[in-house]
Scaffold this active site. Structure first.
Site, short mmCIF file in Angstrom:
data_model
loop_
_atom_site.label_atom_id
_atom_site.label_comp_id
_atom_site.label_asym_id
_atom_site.label_seq_id
_atom_site.Cartn_x
_atom_site.Cartn_y
_atom_site.Cartn_z
CE LYS A 251 -12.33 6.32 13.32
NZ LYS A 251 -12.83 5.66 11.87
CG ASP B 42 -11.92 2.84 10.93
OD1 ASP B 42 -10.57 2.90 10.27
OD2 ASP B 42 -12.76 3.48 10.84
CE1 TYR C 78 -2.68 -3.04 1.17
CE2 TYR C 78 -4.72 -1.91 1.03
CZ TYR C 78 -3.72 -2.22 1.72
OH TYR C 78 -3.65 -2.08 3.43
CE1 TYR D 141 -3.44 5.98 -2.43
CE2 TYR D 141 -3.96 5.57 -0.19
CZ TYR D 141 -4.40 5.67 -1.05
OH TYR D 141 -5.62 5.29 -1.58
CG HIS D 142 -1.84 6.28 3.96
ND1 HIS D 142 -0.72 5.45 3.81
CD2 HIS D 142 -2.72 5.17 4.00
CE1 HIS D 142 -0.85 4.28 3.24
NE2 HIS D 142 -2.36 4.33 3.62
#
Length: 655
Positions: free
Chosen positions: A532, A536, A13, A167-168
């Site tokens: 934040k 992101d 990746y 995955y996340h």
């Protein structure tokens, strides 16, 4: 000699700085034996902003390659034959647009769309839950997802139009059963929408057969193998029972994998070499549940961006398993094992119960909008972190076996063990964007954007009109802005309000007493703003700080992701907070922190600021010199210790 199965597609990746720099990296990786590309895009590209947008400041080229228009994508694949390449693109909210650019670039190469092979991740649901690169509200986002699927099935038949990403979810704290359940719930929501569009019979079965998954694999590789076997069994059941797909090949569970980056440690990072190799076993040992494509992180990703050598080492790890061992010469090693069968059944039953619960709550979209799934993930992640803090879950080199010799891999310092981006790359990208705009036909662009808005207001598939826009040189930001005008924007639930911290026993009592003592000294409850800034969307750490601080007695203000430095400074002033905690994992910590500090000074707000993220030592020194009170990195896993230090920082500031 035994006949060997062909190995999986091998990827790393990657992408950074500029399309030209990333193209050079791709060519190097392909020359070293990589058999597919996995493109990492930067956050402005993922969230639909051009490089010169104020929200893109500091983020251009950080987490991946910036792609603002057709010329960028053409440069990215310069010298790479798209008719022969298998390209995976980790892109979700803007997936339809990146696919449109890819088709347009292939046309320019003389490659018809029907010859293209690859994947668009295109899983918007998990963006609301874990990764945060959503743009539009759930309903129009689902429309874009399904538009992309239906276009590819007809016009790009060998393309995987969606890679539903568990995955996340694991990165956000999901248990194996939750990872399977929420991914299947997303698939059901997507497939039901396809069916609602009038797609039936053989056409629907073809759609079912093109859905693929992207999973995570952690250190418990026996459990991970069982998770994937359970995943496959439940996918088979869905195909047969809910959707009536008769063709066994179209019901096949197809997935790619990246092993767990969450478990990579900043402390003793050389241990990550072993972790990565062991985690790969969970998705390769069981032939009947083996990954179709594997990409491995680099050993130093908890320190910063990996260098080409680090990516090569991850590729060599795959090649050693595929070509030097005898793994591919045998049938499934786990068939007939009562242990594997029992664990697989346990995960499958728990996952299916959770699927049914989500369906009852309105499916994946309904469970997102209500905050239910997000709250479940935040709570699950809190339990995981508490287990690491207490030592119940051992992490070698972090909470046990911490004595260490100096690692030769980082002997020159962590800054020498990672890729340092050229700070001029963002400026170059912005300047190139300005030249690109000046060289195009403005009237053609305006007509293409009008056509895009008209299609968005109606029911036409948005991919063909997006391809037309790509051809006349519309930019990523212009495409997304046109759709924002029609669809609006969205702020997903944070999951913090409804989640509860796990029972921490007596371990947190000293902290609660410390917070109560501080309250008496300063005359009110200590108040923290968790922010934040930038683009992101990796909010897992911020959520856990907010959750645990609230449990310890702090008053907490947390509004989620994508808050500008100006908005944070305004909130700090309006809320009267005692400390501002910034969470920045994109690599833009220096630029964004400076912007926040400047905005605070402009408002006359004098409060301590602390910063958390993947921050190299040199940047930590720089941030402290700028006036930051403390810097926290992945090695600082004891949240109780962090919060105790925040008490000291607040007390010093208030006296």
């Amino acid at each position: 000699m035994a006949v060997k199965d062909p190995p999986w597609i091998m990827r790393t990746y990657s992408g950074h700085s500029t399309p030209q720099a990333s193209n050079a990296l791709y060519r190097e990786n392909l020359a070293r034996g990589q058999t597919g590309l996995s493109v990492a895009f930067d956050l402005p590209t993922q969230t639909g902003y051009d490089a010169d947008h104020p929200l893109a400041r500091g983020e251009v080229g950080r987490t991946g390659v910036p792609v603002g228009h057709i010329a960028d994508l053409s440069a990215l694949f310069d010298g790479i034959d798209l008719g022969r390449m298998n390209t995976s693109m980790t892109i979700n909210a803007t997936a339809a647009w990146l696919l449109a650019l890819y088709v347009a670039v292939a046309e320019a190469q003389g490659v018809p769309s029907r010859a293209l092979r690859g994947t668009t991740q295109n899983d918007i649901v998990k963006e609301y839950l874990s990764r945060g690169t959503y743009v539009f509200p759930p309903a129009p986002s689902l429309r874009l997802t399904v538009d992309t699927i239906l276009f590819t099935v007809e016009h790009v038949p060998d393309w995987n139009p969606i890679n539903i990403s568990s995955y996340h979810l694991q990165e956000a704290g999901a248990t194996p059963a939750q990872e399977v359940a929420y991914s299947l719930a997303t698939a059901i929501t997507v497939l039901d929408e396809v069916r609602a569009r009038g797609v039936e019979g053989a056409a629907f079965a073809k759609v079912f057969g093109r859905l693929s998954f992207f999973v995570n694999a952690g250190m418990r590789f026996v459990e991970e193998a069982c998770k994937l076997r359970a995943f496959g069994e439940l996918w088979e059941r869905l195909g047969k029972e809910r959707y009536g797909v008769a063709d066994e090949k179209l019901r096949r569970f197809r997935y790619g994998v990246q092993v767990n980056s969450l478990g990579l440690t900043e402390a003793q990072p050389e241990n990550n070499l072993v972790r990565i190799a062991l985690e790969m076993l969970g998705v390769t040992l069981s032939k009947n549940a083996r990954a179709r494509a594997v990409q491995l992180p680099a050993w130093n990703e908890a320190l910063g961006l990996p260098r080409p050598w680090d990516q090569q080492l991850s590729l060599r790890t795959q090649q050693l398993l595929a070509y030097e061992t005898d793994l591919l010469e045998y049938g499934d090693l786990f068939d007939g094992s009562p242990v594997i069968a029992a664990k697989t059944r346990e995960i499958a039953e728990a996952a299916w119960a959770e699927v049914e619960d989500v369906i009852e709550r309105g499916g994946a979209v309904g469970a997102v909008e209500s905050g239910y799934v997000k709250e479940r993930l935040v709570a699950s992640n809190a339990r995981r972190i508490a287990a690491i803090e207490s030592g119940e879950q051992v992490v070698v080199g972090v909470n046990r076996f911490t004595e260490t010799a100096e690692s030769p891999l980082t002997a020159g310092g962590a800054a020498d063990a990672i890729l340092r981006l050229d700070p001029a790359a963002e400026r170059e990208q912005v300047e190139a964007l300005a030249r690109f705009r000046r060289a195009r036909d403005a009237d053609s662009v305006a007509r293409a954007l009008d056509a895009l808005r008209a299609a968005a207001r109606g029911r036409d598939n948005l991919v063909p009109v997006s391809i037309a826009a790509a051809r006349v040189r519309v930019t990523t930001g212009e495409w997304a802005s046109a759709l924002r005008e029609v669809f609006g924007e969205y702020r997903a639930p944070t999951g913090v309000a409804g989640a509860r911290a796990p029972e921490l026993g007596s371990g947190y009592e000293p902290l609660r007493e410390r917070v109560a003592e501080l309250e008496k000294r300063i005359g009110r409850r200590p108040k923290i703003l968790v922010g934040k800034p930038g683009l992101d969307g990796h909010s897992n750490g911020a959520e856990q700080i907010a959750l645990r601080a609230r449990d310890a007695g702090f008053e907490v203000v947390y509004e989620g992701i994508r808050v500008t430095p100006r908005e944070l400074a305004r909130a700090a002033a309006d809320e009267g907070v005692h400390v501002l905690g910034l969470s920045i994992l994109s690599g833009a910590h220096v630029e964004l922190t400076r912007d926040v500090l400047a905005e605070l000074r402009a408002r006359g707000v004098t409060i301590p600021v602390v910063v958390g993220g993947i921050i190299p030592e040199a940047d930590r020194v720089l941030l402290c010199a700028e006036g930051v009170a403390a810097v926290y990195t992945p090695k600082d896993f004891q949240i109780a210790k962090i919060l105790a230090e925040l008490c000291e920082i607040v007390e010093r500031s208030a006296t």
